[in-house]
Design a protein around this motif. Sequence first.
Motif, PDB file in Angstrom:
ATOM      1  N   HIS A 128      54.748  26.297   6.422  1.00  0.00           N
ATOM      2  CA  HIS A 128      55.995  26.564   5.718  1.00  0.00           C
ATOM      3  C   HIS A 128      56.121  25.497   4.632  1.00  0.00           C
ATOM      4  CE1 HIS A 128      57.606  28.364   9.695  1.00  0.00           C
ATOM      5  NE2 HIS A 128      57.141  29.324   8.923  1.00  0.00           N
TER       6      HIS A 128
ATOM      7  N   GLU B 191      60.226  22.357   3.901  1.00  0.00           N
ATOM      8  CA  GLU B 191      59.349  21.632   4.833  1.00  0.00           C
ATOM      9  C   GLU B 191      58.174  20.974   4.110  1.00  0.00           C
ATOM     10  OE1 GLU B 191      58.452  23.814   8.446  1.00  0.00           O
ATOM     11  OE2 GLU B 191      60.235  25.055   8.203  1.00  0.00           O
TER      12      GLU B 191
ATOM     13  N   ARG C  98      59.465  28.912   1.605  1.00  0.00           N
ATOM     14  CA  ARG C  98      58.992  28.973   2.993  1.00  0.00           C
ATOM     15  C   ARG C  98      57.874  29.998   3.151  1.00  0.00           C
ATOM     16  NH1 ARG C  98      61.112  28.130   8.305  1.00  0.00           N
ATOM     17  NH2 ARG C  98      60.408  29.681   9.788  1.00  0.00           N
TER      18      ARG C  98
ATOM     19  N   HIS D 137      55.715  20.787  10.951  1.00  0.00           N
ATOM     20  CA  HIS D 137      56.909  21.447  10.424  1.00  0.00           C
ATOM     21  C   HIS D 137      58.004  20.399  10.251  1.00  0.00           C
ATOM     22  CE1 HIS D 137      55.673  25.715  11.199  1.00  0.00           C
ATOM     23  NE2 HIS D 137      54.879  25.117  12.075  1.00  0.00           N
TER      24      HIS D 137
END
Length: 235
Positions: A40, A44, A91, A149
């Motif tokens: 992602h 992130e 994302r 993440h």
Amino acid sequence: MNATLLPEAFIFGTSVEGRELNAYRFGTGNQTILLVGGIHTGFETNTVRLLNELRDYYAATPNDILPELSLVLVPVLNPDGLEKGRQISGRFNANGVDLNRNWGCGWSSEAVFRATPVSPGSAPFSEPETVALGSLIQQLSPAAVLFYHAAARGVFPGNCGKIVSDGLAQVYSAASGYPYTSEFSDYSVTGSAPAWVDSLGIPAIDVELASADDSEFTRNVNAIRAVMTWLTNNP
Ligand SMILES: [Zn+2]
């Protein structure tokens, strides 16, 4: 395949928009740890920074890798999303697919991120990024896979019926200080990468950094060192 047969830098696939998927190998040992950032991107993206810092660190400090180990680093699995910067669309990959819902264990056509529906792709492994990383994992047969993440602060074992990932999660948690949680329970996650890796009999975890901006380098490099020691003692 022994990772030492790989070049020190290599391309293992391309994204939807044709960007290279890059990997970097360090060390000379038979057991491989695969580390993946930027599955992602968007909010992130600090996981990409962490992986880039780890790459620079191991290039400068190769003696930090135990002789039994090799490391393969994938700084960003979603380079198309990375281009979009810090926004929610970053994302997803360029097909709008959530790359941590597109794997072959527990895949569902109805996937969510928190309360929001997200696209898991038309089928498991519908996306070139997932296919490329899945092939790399099957070729490498690593001893452990770490997916990064942000920012749920925790270590979560891959679970495809709970087979092999629990010990890895506990070792990483103890050394990093991120809480170990047997199962991510905030919302239902379907078709995730660590679950599929666990189904292969390979320990895999999601490491959720505590913040969305800091790379949290020191606690992660300490935890990777602990994983190396653990694998050496449990070959
Ligand atoms: Zn994530």
